[in-house]
Scaffold this active site. Structure first.
Site, PDB file in Angstrom:
ATOM      1  CG  ASP A  74      -0.248  -0.454   2.403  1.00  0.00           C
ATOM      2  OD1 ASP A  74       0.981   0.077   2.718  1.00  0.00           O
ATOM      3  OD2 ASP A  74      -0.744  -1.051   3.125  1.00  0.00           O
ATOM      4  CG  ASP A  76       1.383   4.716   4.312  1.00  0.00           C
ATOM      5  OD1 ASP A  76       0.065   4.631   4.027  1.00  0.00           O
ATOM      6  OD2 ASP A  76       2.093   3.959   4.713  1.00  0.00           O
ATOM      7  CG  ASP A 163       9.194   2.149  12.157  1.00  0.00           C
ATOM      8  OD1 ASP A 163       9.715   2.533  11.175  1.00  0.00           O
ATOM      9  OD2 ASP A 163       8.330   1.041  12.093  1.00  0.00           O
TER      10      ASP A 163
HETATM   11  P1  ATP Z   1       4.370  -2.977   5.437  1.00  0.00           P
HETATM   12  O1  ATP Z   1       5.068  -3.317   4.508  1.00  0.00           O
HETATM   13  O2  ATP Z   1       4.233  -3.882   6.704  1.00  0.00           O
HETATM   14  O3  ATP Z   1       3.189  -2.186   5.334  1.00  0.00           O
HETATM   15  P2  ATP Z   1       5.465  -0.243   6.031  1.00  0.00           P
HETATM   16  O4  ATP Z   1       6.641   0.171   6.828  1.00  0.00           O
HETATM   17  O5  ATP Z   1       4.497   0.259   5.532  1.00  0.00           O
HETATM   18  O6  ATP Z   1       5.442  -1.737   6.152  1.00  0.00           O
HETATM   19  P3  ATP Z   1       3.266   0.311   8.175  1.00  0.00           P
HETATM   20  O7  ATP Z   1       2.777  -0.230   9.490  1.00  0.00           O
HETATM   21  O8  ATP Z   1       2.100   0.609   7.023  1.00  0.00           O
HETATM   22  O9  ATP Z   1       4.571  -0.180   7.589  1.00  0.00           O
HETATM   23  O10 ATP Z   1       3.647   1.978   8.453  1.00  0.00           O
HETATM   24  C1  ATP Z   1       3.921   2.869   7.511  1.00  0.00           C
HETATM   25  C2  ATP Z   1       5.125   3.797   7.864  1.00  0.00           C
HETATM   26  O11 ATP Z   1       4.626   4.476   9.326  1.00  0.00           O
HETATM   27  C3  ATP Z   1       6.472   2.991   8.234  1.00  0.00           C
HETATM   28  O12 ATP Z   1       7.236   3.000   7.220  1.00  0.00           O
HETATM   29  C4  ATP Z   1       7.155   4.074   9.399  1.00  0.00           C
HETATM   30  O13 ATP Z   1       7.664   5.121   8.642  1.00  0.00           O
HETATM   31  C5  ATP Z   1       5.893   4.766  10.182  1.00  0.00           C
HETATM   32  N1  ATP Z   1       5.448   3.656  11.285  1.00  0.00           N
HETATM   33  C6  ATP Z   1       4.793   2.593  11.468  1.00  0.00           C
HETATM   34  N2  ATP Z   1       4.486   2.074  12.585  1.00  0.00           N
HETATM   35  C7  ATP Z   1       5.420   2.675  13.316  1.00  0.00           C
HETATM   36  C8  ATP Z   1       5.635   2.981  14.565  1.00  0.00           C
HETATM   37  N3  ATP Z   1       5.084   2.170  15.742  1.00  0.00           N
HETATM   38  N4  ATP Z   1       6.619   3.776  15.403  1.00  0.00           N
HETATM   39  C9  ATP Z   1       7.010   4.782  14.289  1.00  0.00           C
HETATM   40  N5  ATP Z   1       6.765   4.769  12.888  1.00  0.00           N
HETATM   41  C10 ATP Z   1       6.008   3.946  12.581  1.00  0.00           C
HETATM   42 MG    MG Z   2       2.506  -0.020   5.021  1.00  0.00          MG
END
Ligand code: ATP
Ligand code: MG
Length: 464
Positions: A74, A76, A163
């Protein structure tokens, strides 16, 4: 150099000092991500925001995955426009969240999540539910936890509150540039997973980051930076403070990442499984537990790769099965009859599990059905076999039976029998049926239902 500066920024005059970090700008010809690879909805959203005069970037996991040659799940988008301003620009959009509001922008069947740059106190852990849960649990002030409301921030602050360094890269589809405030690009190229800022502080703020560390390290086959890894061994118990539903979501992400086998291994290596799958160690020690769990995880990973549906209830049923078996055998050895023993074992195992990680009831109900059906597969006489075939959960029960056969717990012949039976013609099926050898069934009919028998009304009683 930059890291030293960041730790200063994190410790003291964070908001002001942070403004002075300049991003490293990586042009398209260096990073190699092409415009054509980007989801068209994400391009539309960033372009529209930029046309209206705002900053707008694709951010987070999508940028990371594109750089690694993977297809993002997805997208963001991060912007300096407020949620209202974003909402105003897109007809098909809505503002969600109470404290920190995000905007969901829809194009066709897709949704892009647009968030306003957040300041230092804000994090993904500031979801309303999380904040409420913590406030309820820690009515008195508890140090380190983020309890205050979110505030908007600058782009650099938005990078710093994320993170991991590899999750904090900004991509501008119109210029093709990647903006990197914290050496995330280098870490990504080096295959290093590094938390941003002081690891202890960041885990204290949001313990879920520990689970995310294990998940990303396993999924991306990245090396966990030693400083990022070190505190996890002592801080795992903080997971108790995480609202059950968030913990469950995070574990589902881990189990259905397509790398469940590696992820669970990583979780154990970090000692984090105690907080989420308390029975895992015992299960892996059961005679056939490890083979069964490994097989279940392997099949889950395969199904994800092949884009086949996966079921949380099935996987949790598989993860816990050998403890159900062992508990039920213990109860039988102590004099309990097989069916009540099985049902008591199911309850006990689920109880122990949900104390640490609450599996929603709709799944535990399903798990019990899958387990409960297992005894019925041994019955291959006329009415019983047909009744089982017609059961709404036959498919899940049968897939589970195959797992048991393939792991060596049962003779493969039983699995093959059901395979042929379910696909056979009426004539074939009739020829396959075995005589009903359950004398106790007849005895049961004459007797009133015993008080100890389970509420499960299936033919299981015949096994008894
Ligand atoms: P995935 O492939 O699992 O979706 P993702 O990195 O996109 O990985 P998401 O949970 O969709 O993970 O979160 C989007 C973004 O938000 C992350 O890339 C990170 O920058 C930020 N983020 C998510 N969770 C946290 C957290 N617990 N603390 C700080 N930043 C976070
Ligand atoms: Mg994501």
């Amino acid at each position: 150099m930059i890291r030293k500066f960041i730790s200063k920024v994190f410790s003291k005059a964070r908001p002001k000092a942070a403004q002075h970090i300049e991003p490293r700008i990586i042009p398209e010809k260096k990073h190699g991500v092409r415009h054509g690879q980007i989801n068209s909805c994400a391009i539309k959203v960033t372009a529209e925001l930029q046309r209206a005069g705002y900053a707008a970037f694709v951010v987070g996991g999508a940028v990371r995955d594109l750089l690694l040659g993977k297809t993002p799940k997805d997208y963001d988008v991060a912007t300096d426009a407020t949620p209202e301003q974003v909402h105003h620009l897109f007809r098909r959009s809505r503002i969600i969240g109470r404290r920190f509001r995000l905007v969901h922008v829809m194009c066709g069947s897709e949704t892009i999540e647009v968030s306003t740059f957040r300041g230092p106190a804000a994090s993904a852990a500031d979801d309303d539910e999380v904040a409420d849960f913590r406030k309820a649990r820690h009515a008195t002030n508890e140090s380190g936890r983020i309890l205050r409301d979110n505030v908007f921030g600058s782009q650099v602050e938005d990078a710093l509150r994320r993170d991991f360094t590899i999750n904090a890269l900004f991509y501008d589809p119109s210029s093709g540039e990647i903006w990197d405030y914290i050496d995330g690009y280098k870490d990504l190229k080096d295959g290093v997973l590094r938390i941003i800022g002081d690891p202890r502080t960041r885990y204290q703020e949001d313990p879920v980051r520990m689970l995310r560390a294990a998940r990303f390290a396993a999924k991306l086959e990245f090396h966990l930076d030693p400083a990022t890894r070190a505190p996890i061994a002592q801080m795992g118990n903080l997971l108790e403070d995480v609202p059950p539903s968030r913990l469950f979501d995070e574990i589902l992400k881990l189990l259905f990442s397509g790398h469940a086998q590696r992820s669970l291994k990583q979780l154990r290596a970090e000692g984090l499984h105690h907080g989420v799958l308390p029975l895992l160690d015992v299960i892996l020690e059961q005679p056939m537990g490890e083979r069964f769990v490994t097989l279940a995880l392997h099949q889950t990973d395969l199904r994800i790769k092949e884009d086949k549906p996966v079921s949380p209830a099935f996987l949790f049923a598989a993860l816990l099965w050998h403890e159900v078996l062992a508990t039920s055998q213990k109860l039988e050895a102590a004099g309990e009859r097989p069916i009540p023993a099985l049902h008591q074992a199911m309850e006990q195992v689920i109880q122990t599990q949900v104390e640490m990680l609450a599996i929603p009831r709709r799944y535990t109900t399903n798990m019990k059905e899958i387990w409960g059906l297992q005894a019925r597969f041994a019955q291959r006489s006329g009415k019983r076999a047909f009744a089982l075939l017609a059961h709404p959960r036959f498919r899940a029960g049968y897939d589970f039976l195959l797992l048991r056969c393939e792991s060596g717990e049962l003779d493969m012949e039983l699995g093959r029998w059901w395979e042929t039976f379910q696909h056979g013609s009426d004539v074939q099926r009739a020829g396959m049926l075995q005589p009903d050898t359950s004398p106790k069934k007849r005895r049961r009919r004459r007797k009133p239902k015993s008080a100890g028998a389970s509420a499960d009304t299936t033919d299981l009683a015949a096994e008894d």
